[in-house]
Design an enzyme around this catalytic site. Structure first.
Site, PDB file in Angstrom:
ATOM      1  N   ASN A   1       0.032 -40.305 -21.414  1.00  0.00           N
ATOM      2  CA  ASN A   1      -1.242 -39.596 -21.527  1.00  0.00           C
ATOM      3  C   ASN A   1      -1.743 -39.785 -22.959  1.00  0.00           C
ATOM      4  O   ASN A   1      -1.187 -39.218 -23.886  1.00  0.00           O
ATOM      5  CB  ASN A   1      -0.997 -38.110 -21.207  1.00  0.00           C
TER       6      ASN A   1
ATOM      7  N   LYS B   1      -4.355 -38.680 -24.266  1.00  0.00           N
ATOM      8  CA  LYS B   1      -5.128 -37.519 -24.777  1.00  0.00           C
ATOM      9  C   LYS B   1      -6.319 -38.064 -25.575  1.00  0.00           C
ATOM     10  O   LYS B   1      -6.990 -38.972 -25.095  1.00  0.00           O
ATOM     11  CB  LYS B   1      -4.224 -36.603 -25.587  1.00  0.00           C
TER      12      LYS B   1
ATOM     13  N   HIS C   1      -3.728 -30.319 -16.388  1.00  0.00           N
ATOM     14  CA  HIS C   1      -2.996 -30.392 -17.662  1.00  0.00           C
ATOM     15  C   HIS C   1      -3.200 -29.101 -18.460  1.00  0.00           C
ATOM     16  O   HIS C   1      -4.288 -28.544 -18.471  1.00  0.00           O
ATOM     17  CB  HIS C   1      -3.459 -31.605 -18.479  1.00  0.00           C
TER      18      HIS C   1
ATOM     19  N   GLU D   1      -3.587 -28.538 -21.505  1.00  0.00           N
ATOM     20  CA  GLU D   1      -4.643 -28.537 -22.529  1.00  0.00           C
ATOM     21  C   GLU D   1      -6.006 -28.274 -21.894  1.00  0.00           C
ATOM     22  O   GLU D   1      -6.875 -27.652 -22.499  1.00  0.00           O
ATOM     23  CB  GLU D   1      -4.610 -29.866 -23.312  1.00  0.00           C
TER      24      GLU D   1
ATOM     25  N   GLU E   1       5.373 -29.489 -17.211  1.00  0.00           N
ATOM     26  CA  GLU E   1       5.234 -29.610 -18.662  1.00  0.00           C
ATOM     27  C   GLU E   1       5.172 -28.215 -19.274  1.00  0.00           C
ATOM     28  O   GLU E   1       4.092 -27.604 -19.323  1.00  0.00           O
ATOM     29  CB  GLU E   1       3.942 -30.353 -19.011  1.00  0.00           C
TER      30      GLU E   1
ATOM     31  N   GLY F   1       3.840 -31.436 -27.566  1.00  0.00           N
ATOM     32  CA  GLY F   1       3.361 -31.772 -28.902  1.00  0.00           C
ATOM     33  C   GLY F   1       4.038 -31.003 -30.012  1.00  0.00           C
ATOM     34  O   GLY F   1       3.610 -31.047 -31.167  1.00  0.00           O
TER      35      GLY F   1
ATOM     36  N   SER G   1       7.402 -33.359 -25.371  1.00  0.00           N
ATOM     37  CA  SER G   1       8.233 -33.928 -26.445  1.00  0.00           C
ATOM     38  C   SER G   1       9.307 -34.891 -25.939  1.00  0.00           C
ATOM     39  O   SER G   1      10.421 -34.929 -26.473  1.00  0.00           O
ATOM     40  CB  SER G   1       8.837 -32.813 -27.307  1.00  0.00           C
TER      41      SER G   1
HETATM   42  P1  13P Z   1       3.934 -34.641 -25.882  1.00  0.00           P
HETATM   43  O1  13P Z   1       4.757 -35.778 -25.357  1.00  0.00           O
HETATM   44  O2  13P Z   1       3.130 -35.004 -27.097  1.00  0.00           O
HETATM   45  O3  13P Z   1       4.735 -33.389 -26.055  1.00  0.00           O
HETATM   46  O4  13P Z   1       2.836 -34.321 -24.754  1.00  0.00           O
HETATM   47  C1  13P Z   1       3.228 -34.128 -23.446  1.00  0.00           C
HETATM   48  C2  13P Z   1       2.031 -34.071 -22.586  1.00  0.00           C
HETATM   49  O5  13P Z   1       1.245 -33.141 -22.674  1.00  0.00           O
HETATM   50  C3  13P Z   1       1.785 -35.186 -21.661  1.00  0.00           C
HETATM   51  O6  13P Z   1       0.767 -34.899 -20.770  1.00  0.00           O
END
Ligand code: 13P
Length: 236
Positions: free
Chosen positions: A7, A9, A91, A93, A160, A166, A196
């Site tokens: 992803n 982002k 997701h 976020e 997740e 993150g 992570s």
């Molecule tokens: P990270 O790998 O940066 O923790 O993000 C995970 C994520 O949100 C993937 O969609």
């Protein structure tokens, strides 16, 4: 066989995305790697890419519409241009930063499932819920299935935990397996872990019971790291 998804982002440009995808594609071909690999670039970097059948490009988001007046959003008219048939929905976020409600997410899911899209549907609890224990965590996660057709044929799930995204804090193995085991007993779909995941832990995580692959943010934005992640999981 592991499913490995990146992803992006809000990272990479149109140019660096193209180079990245072409490079991963060559890597899969030259090493005869058959893992299912997904890359979700930014909307501005979507395009027609010539990829092997096990490398799929999807969209991180789209509105539940073909077209219309939804400033800042894209719909299927824009996705069809590039034959995009894969979408991330739910997701954290989008839930927590962009404020998408479960009702909006369910509407999006219904719209895109009706069109036959492959959906990677994300669920996961924030830290304050995790701290209340596994029962509360599962209760919270199950609520994220309200309005979602868990029998949808083109569904992949991604657990997740929000506190692991993150942050560099990966869930410990039992955090992952306890949720995955519970989800797997109710929903018979591939289930990825995200939060992570890195070059150094991806193999161990993807080898856990009930883990079918990984959805990766930060560690996947670096091309060499992403290729190493694919390599480390290719025989699982
Ligand atoms: P990270 O790998 O940066 O923790 O993000 C995970 C994520 O949100 C993937 O969609």
């Amino acid at each position: 066989m592991a499913i490995i998804a990146s992803n992006f982002k809000t990272n990479h440009t149109r140019k660096s995305t193209k180079d990245f995808i072409n490079n991963v594609n060559d890597f899969l071909t030259s090493n005869s790697i058959i893992s299912d690999v997904y890359i979700f670039p930014t909307s501005t970097a979507l395009d027609t890419f010539d990829t092997v059948s096990n490398l799929t490009i999807g969209t991180q988001n789209a509105y539940a519409t073909a077209k219309g007046s939804y400033t800042g959003e894209i719909g299927t008219e824009q996705l069809d241009e590039f034959k995009i048939q894969t979408i991330l929905i739910g997701h954290s976020e989008r839930r927590h930063i962009l404020g998408e409600s479960q009702a909006e997410i369910a509407k999006k899911f219904a719209f895109y499932s009706e069109l036959g899209y492959k959906i990677i549907y994300c669920i996961g609890e924030p830290l304050e819920v995790k701290e209340q224990g596994i029962e509360k965590t599962l209760e919270y996660v199950y609520e994220q299935f309200i309005g979602i057709d868990i029998n949808y044929k083109n569904l992949i799930l991604a657990y997740e935990p929000v506190w692991a995204i993150g942050t560099g804090i990966t869930a410990i193995n039992t955090d992952i397996t306890s949720v995955h085991k519970a989800l797997k007993s109710k929903i018979k779909k591939p289930l990825l872990y995200g939060g992570s995941v890195k070059v150094t832990n991806v193999e161990e995580i993807c080898s856990l019971d009930g883990v079918d692959g990984a959805l990766i943010g930060t560690a996947s934005w670096n091309l060499e790291d992403f290729k190493q992640i694919i390599k480390n999981t290719k025989d699982l």
